[in-house]
Design a protein around this motif. Structure first.
Motif, PDB file in Angstrom:
ATOM      1  N   SER A  17       0.751  -1.151   0.156  1.00  0.00           N
ATOM      2  CA  SER A  17       0.003   0.043  -0.193  1.00  0.00           C
ATOM      3  C   SER A  17       0.885   1.401   0.060  1.00  0.00           C
ATOM      4  N   PHE A  18       2.037   1.197   0.680  1.00  0.00           N
ATOM      5  CA  PHE A  18       2.804   2.287   0.954  1.00  0.00           C
ATOM      6  C   PHE A  18       3.305   2.830  -0.611  1.00  0.00           C
ATOM      7  N   SER A  19       3.788   1.530  -1.374  1.00  0.00           N
ATOM      8  CA  SER A  19       4.335   1.727  -2.548  1.00  0.00           C
ATOM      9  C   SER A  19       3.366   2.288  -3.474  1.00  0.00           C
ATOM     10  N   LYS A  20       2.106   1.918  -3.363  1.00  0.00           N
ATOM     11  CA  LYS A  20       1.131   2.265  -4.276  1.00  0.00           C
ATOM     12  C   LYS A  20       0.656   3.793  -4.041  1.00  0.00           C
ATOM     13  N   LEU A  21       0.988   4.124  -2.709  1.00  0.00           N
ATOM     14  CA  LEU A  21       0.743   5.588  -2.356  1.00  0.00           C
ATOM     15  C   LEU A  21       1.806   6.587  -2.927  1.00  0.00           C
ATOM     16  N   CYS A  22       2.906   6.021  -3.061  1.00  0.00           N
ATOM     17  CA  CYS A  22       4.084   6.576  -3.589  1.00  0.00           C
ATOM     18  C   CYS A  22       3.821   6.987  -5.298  1.00  0.00           C
ATOM     19  N   THR A  23       3.665   5.762  -5.714  1.00  0.00           N
ATOM     20  CA  THR A  23       3.215   5.675  -7.298  1.00  0.00           C
ATOM     21  C   THR A  23       1.950   6.753  -7.733  1.00  0.00           C
ATOM     22  N   SER A  24       0.841   6.688  -6.827  1.00  0.00           N
ATOM     23  CA  SER A  24      -0.176   7.525  -6.994  1.00  0.00           C
ATOM     24  C   SER A  24       0.015   8.702  -6.750  1.00  0.00           C
ATOM     25  N   TYR A  25       1.040   9.171  -6.008  1.00  0.00           N
ATOM     26  CA  TYR A  25       1.315  10.651  -5.542  1.00  0.00           C
ATOM     27  C   TYR A  25       2.346  11.082  -6.939  1.00  0.00           C
TER      28      TYR A  25
ATOM     29  N   SER B 268       1.874  10.042  -9.944  1.00  0.00           N
ATOM     30  CA  SER B 268       0.757  10.019 -11.003  1.00  0.00           C
ATOM     31  C   SER B 268      -0.123  11.244 -11.185  1.00  0.00           C
ATOM     32  N   SER B 269      -0.583  11.321  -9.837  1.00  0.00           N
ATOM     33  CA  SER B 269      -1.553  12.531  -9.975  1.00  0.00           C
ATOM     34  C   SER B 269      -0.811  13.765  -9.894  1.00  0.00           C
ATOM     35  N   ARG B 270       0.319  14.123  -9.647  1.00  0.00           N
ATOM     36  CA  ARG B 270       1.160  15.163  -9.958  1.00  0.00           C
ATOM     37  C   ARG B 270       1.353  15.461 -11.402  1.00  0.00           C
ATOM     38  N   ASP B 271       1.774  14.277 -12.156  1.00  0.00           N
ATOM     39  CA  ASP B 271       1.952  14.280 -13.521  1.00  0.00           C
ATOM     40  C   ASP B 271       0.769  14.556 -13.995  1.00  0.00           C
ATOM     41  N   GLY B 272      -0.419  14.281 -13.744  1.00  0.00           N
ATOM     42  CA  GLY B 272      -1.755  14.302 -14.369  1.00  0.00           C
ATOM     43  C   GLY B 272      -2.064  15.772 -14.203  1.00  0.00           C
ATOM     44  N   ARG B 273      -1.705  16.588 -13.088  1.00  0.00           N
ATOM     45  CA  ARG B 273      -2.104  17.864 -12.863  1.00  0.00           C
ATOM     46  C   ARG B 273      -1.381  18.894 -13.385  1.00  0.00           C
ATOM     47  N   ARG B 274      -0.183  18.325 -13.859  1.00  0.00           N
ATOM     48  CA  ARG B 274       0.939  19.197 -14.283  1.00  0.00           C
ATOM     49  C   ARG B 274       0.415  20.122 -15.396  1.00  0.00           C
TER      50      ARG B 274
ATOM     51  N   HIS C 271      12.590   1.987   3.855  1.00  0.00           N
ATOM     52  CA  HIS C 271      13.284   3.286   3.710  1.00  0.00           C
ATOM     53  C   HIS C 271      13.669   3.823   2.320  1.00  0.00           C
ATOM     54  N   LYS C 272      13.545   2.664   1.172  1.00  0.00           N
ATOM     55  CA  LYS C 272      13.928   3.096  -0.170  1.00  0.00           C
ATOM     56  C   LYS C 272      12.628   3.885  -0.705  1.00  0.00           C
ATOM     57  N   THR C 273      11.496   3.125  -0.336  1.00  0.00           N
ATOM     58  CA  THR C 273      10.150   3.684  -0.769  1.00  0.00           C
ATOM     59  C   THR C 273      10.015   5.155  -0.241  1.00  0.00           C
ATOM     60  N   LYS C 274      10.397   5.107   1.022  1.00  0.00           N
ATOM     61  CA  LYS C 274      10.197   6.523   1.859  1.00  0.00           C
ATOM     62  C   LYS C 274      11.145   7.416   1.180  1.00  0.00           C
ATOM     63  N   SER C 275      12.208   7.317   0.859  1.00  0.00           N
ATOM     64  CA  SER C 275      13.350   8.160  -0.006  1.00  0.00           C
ATOM     65  C   SER C 275      12.645   8.565  -1.146  1.00  0.00           C
ATOM     66  N   ASN C 276      12.189   7.746  -2.007  1.00  0.00           N
ATOM     67  CA  ASN C 276      11.490   7.937  -3.108  1.00  0.00           C
ATOM     68  C   ASN C 276      10.586   8.990  -3.139  1.00  0.00           C
ATOM     69  N   PHE C 277       9.589   8.679  -2.200  1.00  0.00           N
ATOM     70  CA  PHE C 277       8.426   9.643  -1.924  1.00  0.00           C
ATOM     71  C   PHE C 277       8.872  10.977  -1.617  1.00  0.00           C
ATOM     72  N   MET C 278       9.696  10.990  -0.665  1.00  0.00           N
ATOM     73  CA  MET C 278      10.366  12.418  -0.204  1.00  0.00           C
ATOM     74  C   MET C 278      10.970  13.073  -1.306  1.00  0.00           C
ATOM     75  N   ALA C 279      11.581  12.412  -2.274  1.00  0.00           N
ATOM     76  CA  ALA C 279      12.337  12.925  -3.356  1.00  0.00           C
ATOM     77  C   ALA C 279      11.282  13.570  -4.128  1.00  0.00           C
ATOM     78  N   ILE C 280      10.387  12.740  -4.697  1.00  0.00           N
ATOM     79  CA  ILE C 280       9.272  13.145  -5.557  1.00  0.00           C
ATOM     80  C   ILE C 280       8.576  14.326  -5.193  1.00  0.00           C
ATOM     81  N   ARG C 281       8.217  14.129  -3.450  1.00  0.00           N
ATOM     82  CA  ARG C 281       7.338  15.546  -3.197  1.00  0.00           C
ATOM     83  C   ARG C 281       8.307  16.804  -3.329  1.00  0.00           C
ATOM     84  N   GLU C 282       9.679  16.726  -2.882  1.00  0.00           N
ATOM     85  CA  GLU C 282      10.555  17.742  -2.883  1.00  0.00           C
ATOM     86  C   GLU C 282      10.367  18.316  -4.256  1.00  0.00           C
ATOM     87  N   ARG C 283      10.820  17.524  -5.372  1.00  0.00           N
ATOM     88  CA  ARG C 283      10.823  18.021  -6.813  1.00  0.00           C
ATOM     89  C   ARG C 283       9.530  18.384  -7.316  1.00  0.00           C
ATOM     90  N   GLU C 284       8.190  17.857  -7.048  1.00  0.00           N
ATOM     91  CA  GLU C 284       7.002  18.424  -7.186  1.00  0.00           C
ATOM     92  C   GLU C 284       7.000  19.917  -6.598  1.00  0.00           C
TER      93      GLU C 284
END
Length: 248
Positions: free
Chosen positions: A29-37, A39-45, A121-134
């Motif tokens: 579920s955590f990995s899906k949350l990261c992916t959906s985050y 994807s949703s940013r890309d869709g709203r861009r 930790h890998k999924t969390k780091s990816n999520f944080m990187a995506i959020r900072e980039r977005e």
């Protein structure tokens, strides 16, 4: 005693498997949350018509991220505690005969714990990187929109400044080319003057080295002067005679 120890070991194994199953589901579920985050940013861009919906969606996803992170960390801590109890059990004097099999089982559970920890930790780091980039891209897009929404006069003035800057750059480039041509011409003339001075110096050196040649050159020059004077005198006398004859 052996039966009680065996039941204790089995209880620990059941707890470990239950926690591992829960962690597996949470991590999916955590990995899906990261992916959906992402994807949703890309869709709203490309959608700039709504300003409130993206903020609410991002806030909800951020809260879900924080909640799931805490839950996974708690499960990892519980699984670590169960593994520690299993390790203590393997060192009990009464179970030494089964120590090899128990150590193998314990090592397998430790490997699973390590894999889940690394994945978390890998999924969390990816999520944080995506959020900072977005967040950074969102700030840049906001600045661009603010610039675009400026008054037409400011935009026109900016265009004029840019054109003027381009004209100045072209003028500087033309001046640089002209200066380069002038410098090349100066160097060429300097080289030719040096060459002519070298020839004159060589002629003077030859004349000084061979006096006979120098005397011959001087005699030739004197003869030229004498011939010029004689020719001038003859022409002058003839002109005077013609004039006297004409006016007589």
């Amino acid at each position: 005693m052996a039966g009680g120890n065996s039941n204790y070991w089995e209880d620990l194994r059941k707890q470990a498997r239950q926690l591992e199953n829960e962690l597996d589901l949470k991590l999916v579920s955590f990995s899906k949350l990261c992916t959906s985050y992402s994807s949703s940013r890309d869709g709203r861009r490309g959608d700039s018509s709504s300003d409130t919906a993206p903020l609410l969606s991002n806030s909800t996803q951020d809260r879900m991220f924080e909640t799931m992170s805490v839950e996974i960390e708690q499960l990892l801590a519980k699984l670590t505690g169960v593994n520690d109890k299993m390790a203590e059990y393997t060192s009990t004097p009464g179970v030494t005969s089964l120590n090899a099999a128990l150590m193998h089982t314990l090592q397998r559970h430790r490997d699973i714990l390590q894999d889940y920890t690394h994945e978390f930790h890998k999924t969390k780091s990816n999520f944080m990187a995506i959020r900072e980039r977005e967040d950074l891209l969102g700030s840049v897009r906001k600045d661009i929109e603010t610039y675009k929404s400026g008054s037409g006069v400011n935009n026109r003035r900016t265009e004029l400044f840019l054109k003027e800057h381009e004209h100045l750059r072209n003028s500087d480039r033309l001046i640089d080319d002209t200066i380069s041509i002038a410098m090349a011409t100066k160097e060429n003339m300097t080289s030719q003057r040096g060459f002519l001075k070298s020839i004159q110096s060589r002629v003077n050196t030859l004349a000084n080295r061979f006096p006979a040649i120098n005397n011959l050159i001087q005699r030739i020059n004197l003869r030229k002067r004498r011939d010029s004077l004689i020719l001038g005198g003859v022409i002058g006398i003839c002109t005077i005679l013609l004039l006297l004859y004409a006016f007589h």
